[in-house]
Write a protein that holds these residues in place. Structure first.
Motif, PDB file in Angstrom:
ATOM      1  N   UNK A  86     -14.059 -12.993  22.953  1.00 56.00           N
ATOM      2  CA  UNK A  86     -13.619 -12.895  24.324  1.00 56.00           C
ATOM      3  C   UNK A  86     -14.329 -12.345  25.219  1.00 56.00           C
ATOM      4  N   UNK A  87     -14.542 -12.732  26.500  1.00 55.31           N
ATOM      5  CA  UNK A  87     -15.473 -12.231  27.419  1.00 55.31           C
ATOM      6  C   UNK A  87     -15.058 -10.772  27.866  1.00 55.31           C
ATOM      7  N   UNK A  88     -15.868  -9.883  28.081  1.00 56.47           N
ATOM      8  CA  UNK A  88     -15.566  -8.383  28.618  1.00 56.47           C
ATOM      9  C   UNK A  88     -14.712  -8.383  29.785  1.00 56.47           C
ATOM     10  N   UNK A  89     -14.967  -9.048  30.962  1.00 57.52           N
ATOM     11  CA  UNK A  89     -14.078  -8.860  32.159  1.00 57.52           C
ATOM     12  C   UNK A  89     -12.658  -9.448  31.789  1.00 57.52           C
ATOM     13  N   UNK A  90     -12.407 -10.523  31.080  1.00 51.06           N
ATOM     14  CA  UNK A  90     -11.441 -10.920  30.660  1.00 51.06           C
ATOM     15  C   UNK A  90     -10.578 -10.048  30.030  1.00 51.06           C
ATOM     16  N   UNK A  91     -11.169  -9.589  28.830  1.00 48.67           N
ATOM     17  CA  UNK A  91     -10.321  -8.528  28.115  1.00 48.67           C
ATOM     18  C   UNK A  91      -9.768  -7.342  28.735  1.00 48.67           C
ATOM     19  N   UNK A  92     -10.736  -7.004  30.107  1.00 53.14           N
ATOM     20  CA  UNK A  92     -10.411  -5.745  31.091  1.00 53.14           C
ATOM     21  C   UNK A  92      -9.083  -6.388  31.596  1.00 53.14           C
ATOM     22  N   UNK A  93      -9.105  -7.644  32.051  1.00 56.68           N
ATOM     23  CA  UNK A  93      -8.069  -8.028  33.093  1.00 56.68           C
ATOM     24  C   UNK A  93      -6.741  -8.112  32.167  1.00 56.68           C
ATOM     25  N   UNK A  94      -6.825  -8.501  30.833  1.00 59.39           N
ATOM     26  CA  UNK A  94      -5.593  -8.453  29.830  1.00 59.39           C
ATOM     27  C   UNK A  94      -5.182  -7.019  29.856  1.00 59.39           C
ATOM     28  N   UNK A  95      -6.098  -6.018  29.398  1.00 63.41           N
ATOM     29  CA  UNK A  95      -5.864  -4.849  29.352  1.00 63.41           C
ATOM     30  C   UNK A  95      -4.968  -4.124  30.716  1.00 63.41           C
ATOM     31  N   UNK A  96      -5.749  -4.518  31.789  1.00 60.01           N
ATOM     32  CA  UNK A  96      -5.159  -3.982  33.019  1.00 60.01           C
ATOM     33  C   UNK A  96      -3.739  -4.769  32.989  1.00 60.01           C
ATOM     34  N   UNK A  97      -3.465  -6.050  32.794  1.00 56.59           N
ATOM     35  CA  UNK A  97      -2.180  -6.658  32.921  1.00 56.59           C
ATOM     36  C   UNK A  97      -1.237  -5.928  31.808  1.00 56.59           C
ATOM     37  N   UNK A  98      -1.589  -5.717  30.414  1.00 54.77           N
ATOM     38  CA  UNK A  98      -0.707  -5.147  29.870  1.00 54.77           C
ATOM     39  C   UNK A  98      -0.263  -3.678  30.132  1.00 54.77           C
ATOM     40  N   UNK A  99      -1.063  -2.736  30.655  1.00 55.34           N
ATOM     41  CA  UNK A  99      -0.736  -1.643  31.215  1.00 55.34           C
ATOM     42  C   UNK A  99       0.216  -1.750  32.492  1.00 55.34           C
ATOM     43  N   UNK A 100      -0.025  -2.668  33.274  1.00 57.63           N
ATOM     44  CA  UNK A 100       1.008  -2.730  34.314  1.00 57.63           C
ATOM     45  C   UNK A 100       2.194  -3.135  34.067  1.00 57.63           C
ATOM     46  N   UNK A 101       2.483  -4.046  32.929  1.00 55.77           N
ATOM     47  CA  UNK A 101       3.612  -4.504  32.580  1.00 55.77           C
ATOM     48  C   UNK A 101       4.348  -3.316  31.674  1.00 55.77           C
ATOM     49  N   UNK A 102       3.676  -2.719  30.662  1.00 56.48           N
ATOM     50  CA  UNK A 102       4.188  -1.566  30.120  1.00 56.48           C
ATOM     51  C   UNK A 102       4.460  -0.322  30.846  1.00 56.48           C
ATOM     52  N   UNK A 103       3.898  -0.185  31.991  1.00 58.92           N
ATOM     53  CA  UNK A 103       4.253   0.973  32.896  1.00 58.92           C
ATOM     54  C   UNK A 103       3.233   1.849  32.785  1.00 58.92           C
ATOM     55  N   UNK A 104       1.964   1.804  32.092  1.00 62.55           N
ATOM     56  CA  UNK A 104       1.249   2.740  31.573  1.00 62.55           C
ATOM     57  C   UNK A 104       0.255   3.395  32.594  1.00 62.55           C
ATOM     58  N   UNK A 105       0.278   2.523  33.768  1.00 61.93           N
ATOM     59  CA  UNK A 105      -0.472   2.655  34.968  1.00 61.93           C
ATOM     60  C   UNK A 105       0.331   3.686  35.824  1.00 61.93           C
ATOM     61  N   UNK A 106       1.448   4.294  35.297  1.00 65.66           N
ATOM     62  CA  UNK A 106       2.330   5.046  36.196  1.00 65.66           C
ATOM     63  C   UNK A 106       3.245   4.618  37.178  1.00 65.66           C
ATOM     64  N   UNK A 107       3.296   3.302  37.486  1.00 59.65           N
ATOM     65  CA  UNK A 107       4.380   2.787  38.244  1.00 59.65           C
ATOM     66  C   UNK A 107       5.204   1.956  37.658  1.00 59.65           C
ATOM     67  N   UNK A 108       6.222   1.412  38.045  1.00 60.71           N
ATOM     68  CA  UNK A 108       7.324   0.645  37.598  1.00 60.71           C
ATOM     69  C   UNK A 108       7.198  -0.685  38.065  1.00 60.71           C
ATOM     70  N   UNK A 109       5.901  -1.172  38.766  1.00 64.15           N
ATOM     71  CA  UNK A 109       5.931  -2.352  39.068  1.00 64.15           C
ATOM     72  C   UNK A 109       5.958  -3.560  38.298  1.00 64.15           C
ATOM     73  N   UNK A 110       5.558  -3.249  37.189  1.00 61.86           N
ATOM     74  CA  UNK A 110       5.557  -4.399  36.062  1.00 61.86           C
ATOM     75  C   UNK A 110       7.019  -4.787  35.549  1.00 61.86           C
ATOM     76  N   UNK A 111       7.728  -3.711  35.205  1.00 60.51           N
ATOM     77  CA  UNK A 111       9.265  -4.000  35.018  1.00 60.51           C
ATOM     78  C   UNK A 111       9.594  -4.620  36.051  1.00 60.51           C
ATOM     79  N   UNK A 112       9.545  -4.338  37.407  1.00 60.74           N
ATOM     80  CA  UNK A 112      10.219  -4.879  38.433  1.00 60.74           C
ATOM     81  C   UNK A 112       9.728  -6.174  38.563  1.00 60.74           C
ATOM     82  N   UNK A 113       8.748  -6.759  38.319  1.00 64.50           N
ATOM     83  CA  UNK A 113       8.123  -7.867  38.412  1.00 64.50           C
ATOM     84  C   UNK A 113       8.809  -8.830  37.373  1.00 64.50           C
TER      85      UNK A 113
END
Lengths: 76, 534
Positions: B384-411
């Protein structure tokens, strides 16, 4: 006003016929060919019905009345 | 079909849910509500009649093309090959030449913006009835997107939260230029795999560069000759290809039908392999989490019960259900309240809910370690290409709430709300909708080929809504449909616009075939008079 609504209704009906029978996706010359063939078949059916159905009904009526008449003569 | 499901105990707790005590049973008390209504008889008759007329005209056009009266734009063999075995005479080529070509302008439409809730479509016209296209140069702007698999709205233009991707791009570049076995394993891949395992609540995971290749290259590594694969009738091509490549015996059970699966399992265990009557080495059940053409969700509790009873292995392809199904987006196991450790192989893709590309396989650590060594994709395919891996890492953290917000769960919750609202309104309007009420892929049945073309063109040109219509061969011949993908980034106004447009188009093209009674809730209708239809 009424005439316009009637015309709109008929053009909607023609549109429905076109999309149901796949004419909407055919090219114009194919559409004309299909419409011509369909109208010819319908015209032939109508003509046959007009010519033959009264005769058939009359013959059927005579046939059944003869049977009922036969019954009634036997009963007599 | 409504099924009552008995309680299942689950000692696992996933993040985001309120904490329950360990060992307390978790009741799955929702009923599975699915509907696959049959069409009225006149609709089926008209559909077959339309295909009959199309076939007759197809024969006529083929005759004209053969005899040189008309110019042939389709593929033909060369003059020297005319006496060989014919290449283009089977039904599929006939269908493509004569039926698909006439309405081809509804597919492969180029777009020129990010596939968010609104997007831009390039306008194109055809001068010779869809044999060639040309672009007029105009762009149809702000078309409502009901076709992209953008379930959580993460596939959008650049915004500030994507800054980490820019940094990764600066450090790692774009290409990996190697396979996983050689030099292509980056620390980004390790970080991503740990995060995926944590997200799914399993022991380990492995990621691959392409979602289709994840299925087709890893099933051959798991099963081989002497094994039995029981695959669902409507499985995706990647699963079918992987099963065929593996060399195992494949038997097909009816779609989502536990009785059919049980019968096949019993026969397999009782009679063994065909001639030698030896026991099968492995029995693998291939199902999908959400079936995208039907909108149905797999009956997981029953299949798990069968699996334990007959000692088979289960492989779930959660391409459309990961991130979209379940209270926190963890997929079908969470939707039913089951333990993800009970499923042997959890597979999914990052294309649909995460806005990236690629796939993963997760499960026990020894399974993943085996795949790291033996998977064809790991040996031969670029990682897998590194920017795409980073996009997935970002999305996973967003959904799990690890970036500090609850926006992922709200979505995730907004997606569930949007799905239920959309499906409920469509059913009330009287359309025939397939599938489970919680699946965010909504197939709307159109049946007749003329209506398929008219629907797609009308929605794009008049109402500025981009829809995907599907016909043969992706669906059965008489069941052409339009497939809507609800997204968390669709606002209530957008959904209402789409529903209004569907209402009008349904009345214009007479698509409301459903025979179920409509609910009389006056505040949902804008009309002042109540006219009962049919």
């Amino acid at each position: 006003m009424d005439l316009r609504r009637v015309k709109e209704y008929f053009s909607w009906l023609y549109y429905q016929y076109q999309i149901i029978s796949c004419c909407a996706v055919l090219e114009p010359w194919e559409q004309s060919m299909f419409n011509t063939i369909l109208l010819t078949i319908i015209a032939m059916v109508v003509y046959t019905a007009y010519v033959f159905i009264p005769i058939h009904i009359r013959l059927a009526w005579e046939f059944f009345s003869k049977i009922c008449g036969y019954h009634s003569t036997i009963a007599n | 079909m409504e099924i009552d499901v008995v309680q299942w105990s689950s000692a696992e707790q996933s993040q985001g849910r309120e904490p329950k005590q360990n060992g307390k049973p978790h009741f799955y008390d929702k009923l599975i509500v699915e509907s696959f209504e049959e069409a009225p008889l006149h609709v089926v008759v008209f559909t077959y009649m339309a295909y009959g007329i199309g076939t007759l005209f197809g024969y006529l056009r083929d005759f004209l093309r053969n005899w040189g009266i008309e110019k042939c734009n389709a593929a033909v063999e060369r003059k020297e090959q005319k006496d060989f075995v014919p290449l283009y005479q089977d039904f599929e080529n006939f269908y493509t030449r004569n039926l698909y070509m006439r309405i081809r302008d509804n597919w492969n439409r180029p777009i020129c913006s990010a596939p968010g809730p609104l997007f831009d479509v390039m306008e194109r016209v055809s001068d010779d009835y869809n044999w060639t296209f040309r672009f007029t140069g105009r762009i149809i702007k702000d078309v409502i997107n009901m076709g992209s698999y953008n379930f959580l709205g993460l596939a959008d233009k650049y915004d500030e939260s994507m800054k980490t991707i820019k940094d990764v791009l600066e450090v790692y570049g774009t290409g990996v230029a190697s396979t996983r076995h050689e030099m292509g394993t980056l620390d980004k891949h390790k970080e991503l795999e740990d995060l995926v395992a944590k997200f799914l609540n399993v022991e380990a995971a492995m990621v691959f560069g392409m979602g289709f290749a994840t299925n087709s290259m890893n099933i051959p590594a798991l099963v081989g000759k002497g094994c039995l694969i029981l695959s669902d009738e409507l499985n995706h091509t990647s699963l079918v290809l992987g099963a065929r490549l593996s060399g195992a015996t494949i038997r097909v059970f009816k779609h989502n039908n536990t009785q059919s699966l049980e019968k096949l399992l019993r026969d397999a265990v009782i009679y063994g392999q065909p001639r030698t009557r030896r026991a099968w080495k492995k029995i693998l059940i291939l199902v999908e989490g959400t079936y995208s053409m039907e909108g149905s969700i797999v009956h997981l509790p029953q299949i798990l019960a069968l699996k334990k009873k007959y000692k088979a292995y289960l492989y779930i392809d959660e391409a459309h259900s990961i991130g979209a199904v379940g209270p926190t987006g963890r997929g079908v196991t969470e939707f039913f309240g089951l333990d993800p450790h009970e499923v042997d192989v959890l597979m999914g893709t990052f294309t649909k809910s995460f806005g990236a590309s690629g796939g993963y396989i997760a499960g026990r650590k020894d399974l993943v370690d085996y795949l790291r060594v033996h998977s064809h994709s790991a040996v031969y395919a670029t990682s897998m290409s590194p920017p795409i891996a980073e996009q997935i890492i970002r999305s996973l953290k967003f959904i799990m709430g690890l970036d500090g917000t609850t926006q992922g769960l709200q979505r995730v919750q907004q997606l569930a709300k949007n799905t239920r609202y959309f499906r409920q309104r469509l059913q009330e309007m009287g359309f025939i909708i397939y599938g489970n009420e919680n699946a965010s892929v909504v197939p709307l049945l159109l049946y007749m080929p003329g209506k398929v073309a008219a629907f797609a063109r009308h929605m794009l040109q008049e109402k500025k809504i981009g829809v995907v219509v599907v016909g043969f061969p992706a669906t059965p011949l008489a069941e052409a449909r339009a497939r809507f993908c609800v997204s968390a980034s669709h606002t209530r106004e957008m959904l209402d616009t789409v529903l209004e447009a569907l209402d009008e188009t349904g009345d214009l093209l007479r698509l409301k075939y459903s025979r179920h009674k409509k609910s009389a809730r006056p505040e949902l209708y804008d009309e002042t008079s109540f006219e009962l239809e049919d």
